[in-house]
Design a protein around this motif. Structure first.
Motif, PDB file in Angstrom:
ATOM      1  N   LYS A  19       0.719  -1.234   0.202  1.00  0.00           N
ATOM      2  CA  LYS A  19      -0.043  -0.109  -0.074  1.00  0.00           C
ATOM      3  C   LYS A  19       0.818   0.999   0.299  1.00  0.00           C
ATOM      4  O   LYS A  19       1.901   1.200   0.676  1.00  0.00           O
ATOM      5  N   THR A  20       0.399   2.306  -0.914  1.00  0.00           N
ATOM      6  CA  THR A  20       1.076   3.483  -0.873  1.00  0.00           C
ATOM      7  C   THR A  20       0.462   4.441   0.343  1.00  0.00           C
ATOM      8  O   THR A  20      -0.702   4.000   0.998  1.00  0.00           O
ATOM      9  N   ALA A  21       1.036   5.507   0.235  1.00  0.00           N
ATOM     10  CA  ALA A  21       0.586   6.435   1.386  1.00  0.00           C
ATOM     11  C   ALA A  21      -0.853   6.986   1.331  1.00  0.00           C
ATOM     12  O   ALA A  21      -1.626   7.184   1.975  1.00  0.00           O
ATOM     13  N   SER A  22      -1.303   7.042  -0.266  1.00  0.00           N
ATOM     14  CA  SER A  22      -2.687   7.370  -0.422  1.00  0.00           C
ATOM     15  C   SER A  22      -3.565   6.238  -0.431  1.00  0.00           C
ATOM     16  O   SER A  22      -4.721   6.543  -0.557  1.00  0.00           O
ATOM     17  N   GLY A  23      -3.013   4.938  -0.078  1.00  0.00           N
ATOM     18  CA  GLY A  23      -3.964   3.921   0.051  1.00  0.00           C
ATOM     19  C   GLY A  23      -4.257   2.921  -1.118  1.00  0.00           C
ATOM     20  O   GLY A  23      -4.458   1.832  -1.153  1.00  0.00           O
ATOM     21  N   GLU A  24      -3.573   3.453  -2.188  1.00  0.00           N
ATOM     22  CA  GLU A  24      -3.486   2.472  -3.629  1.00  0.00           C
ATOM     23  C   GLU A  24      -2.518   1.561  -3.505  1.00  0.00           C
ATOM     24  O   GLU A  24      -1.422   1.587  -2.656  1.00  0.00           O
ATOM     25  N   LYS A  25      -2.831   0.389  -3.993  1.00  0.00           N
ATOM     26  CA  LYS A  25      -1.660  -0.597  -4.098  1.00  0.00           C
ATOM     27  C   LYS A  25      -0.576  -0.250  -5.259  1.00  0.00           C
ATOM     28  O   LYS A  25      -0.815   0.032  -6.256  1.00  0.00           O
ATOM     29  N   PHE A  26       0.756  -0.309  -5.025  1.00  0.00           N
ATOM     30  CA  PHE A  26       1.725   0.100  -5.534  1.00  0.00           C
ATOM     31  C   PHE A  26       2.195  -0.855  -6.849  1.00  0.00           C
ATOM     32  O   PHE A  26       1.775  -2.338  -6.704  1.00  0.00           O
TER      33      PHE A  26
END
Length: 127
Positions: A48-55
């Motif tokens: 998970k990225t800081a924005s909540g998206e999966k990297f």
């Protein structure tokens, strides 16, 4: 004579209007004239990225310390003038002297040396 004067007036107005602008020829606002870019290691895929998206290293994304999530930026390699548009979806980089982390796909698209992990770039905000 009036036509020439009108054309000169319009030309002069356009030149004056463009003076002092921080916009590039392609429409982006220069954020950083000389920044250091690197790319994510493959071990971050699926995290998970800081924005909540999966990297994903196969997408056009980037990490930046200050730019808002969702901001689209053009990153241009200063040595070869190749550029790529990425979306900010994470925070970082956290290594000293680095300004933006690009996904591997984005980085490889603008680098000439696939064996070197840093390049000097210009960052322009597009939205």
């Amino acid at each position: 004579m009036r036509k020439i004067a009108a054309v000169l007036l319009i030309f002069t107005m356009l030149v004056i209007a463009s003076c002092g602008s921080s916009r590039s020829a392609a429409g982006g606002k220069v954020y950083d004239k000389k920044a250091v870019a690197c790319y994510y290691a493959d071990k971050f895929n699926g995290k998970k990225t800081a924005s909540g998206e999966k990297f994903s290293n196969s997408k056009y994304t980037a990490a930046h310390k200050k730019l808002d999530f969702g901001t689209k930026v053009r990153v241009t390699n200063l040595k070869n003038n190749k550029s790529v548009v990425v979306t900010i979806n994470d925070r970082g980089p956290f290594s000293r002297g680095r300004d933006i982390d690009l996904s591997k796909k984005a980085f490889m698209e603008i680098t000439d040396n696939k064996n070197h992990g840093e390049i000097t770039v210009r960052i322009e905000v597009l939205n």
